[in-house]
Scaffold this active site. Sequence first.
Site, PDB file in Angstrom:
ATOM      1  CE1 TYR A 197     -11.239  51.967  -5.562  1.00 53.47           C
ATOM      2  CE2 TYR A 197     -12.406  50.058  -6.402  1.00 53.47           C
ATOM      3  CZ  TYR A 197     -11.348  50.935  -6.474  1.00 53.47           C
ATOM      4  OH  TYR A 197     -10.408  50.798  -7.460  1.00 53.47           O
TER       5      TYR A 197
ATOM      6  CE  LYS B  39     -11.980  53.876  -8.697  1.00 52.52           C
ATOM      7  NZ  LYS B  39     -11.152  54.952  -9.300  1.00 52.52           N
TER       8      LYS B  39
END
Length: 315
Positions: free
Chosen positions: A171, A175
């Site tokens: 993640y 991101k």
Amino acid sequence: MTGSHEGSIRFDGRVAVVTGAGRGLGRAYAHLLAARGAKVVVDDTGGGLTGADSGENPAADVAAEITAAGGEAVSCTASVTTPEGGREIVEAAVDAYGRIDVLIHNAGTVRRSPLTTMSYADFDAVLDVHLRGAFHVVRPAFPLMCDAGYGRIVLTSSIGGIYGNHEVANYAAAKSGVIGLSNVAALEGASHGVRCNVIVPAAVTRMAEGLDVSGYPPMEPDHVAPVVGWLAHESCSVSGEVFIALAGRVARAVTVESRGAVRSSWTVEEIGAHLEEIRDMSAAVRFPPVPDGHGEHIRHSFALARSVSEGVGGH
């Protein structure tokens, strides 16, 4: 949730695509845009938190909510994880409304695991939604916006993407990559009236599953939606920037560098000896991506190098 909002920021005549719009933050974004006059494509596969099929169709539910309230919306269940899915999402806007003015990539999944045991499949699956997914929708939308001479793109990062966090290497990497993609879209879109920015949102949604949120301040999706609404509007005056929206706080995040130390050449030992100076942020410098952060960075570094070679500065 629709309304006149007379004398306020509106999106009449604009067409917006929102991915991951079936629940949580995306749903709030879709409702806000529709309430202010936008025609909205509500995209959501209906998948669970990890991306698995849930058998639900929240995109249709949100589109129905919007139309029942007097707005205009169509649903789409295509996945951002493939180029074909990305094209289908953008084509849904063109087919239904003849154009695309706003693209908000909000779709997201989470697969938590320590870095020591994270599977390659879980790493790729999260990148497929967050980072590759961003590219899969930006790629077909971007040329349409450039040809039209107008566009607003809002991509989603996270504080994990900026600062990292435990058990989310997939993640965090995705991101962080989204910020780089946004910077390029902002640069290449500047001469075409296309602006691209990043939202770093925090709200209590499904993503907070398993966390103790009892001590949190109010953090509903509606607290974030106005920031995204402004970034998606024609009055948005910035591009290539990152905005944080968390618990009522709206802030800008930037990349800065220390002034650093400059020498004509270095030894390994000298790096260690000058580490405090190298890391000293008291005279930090910043190079905003737009209009030419990349070039400004190089010119700044070259100027310091020349000053050393000419005996003007350095250590």
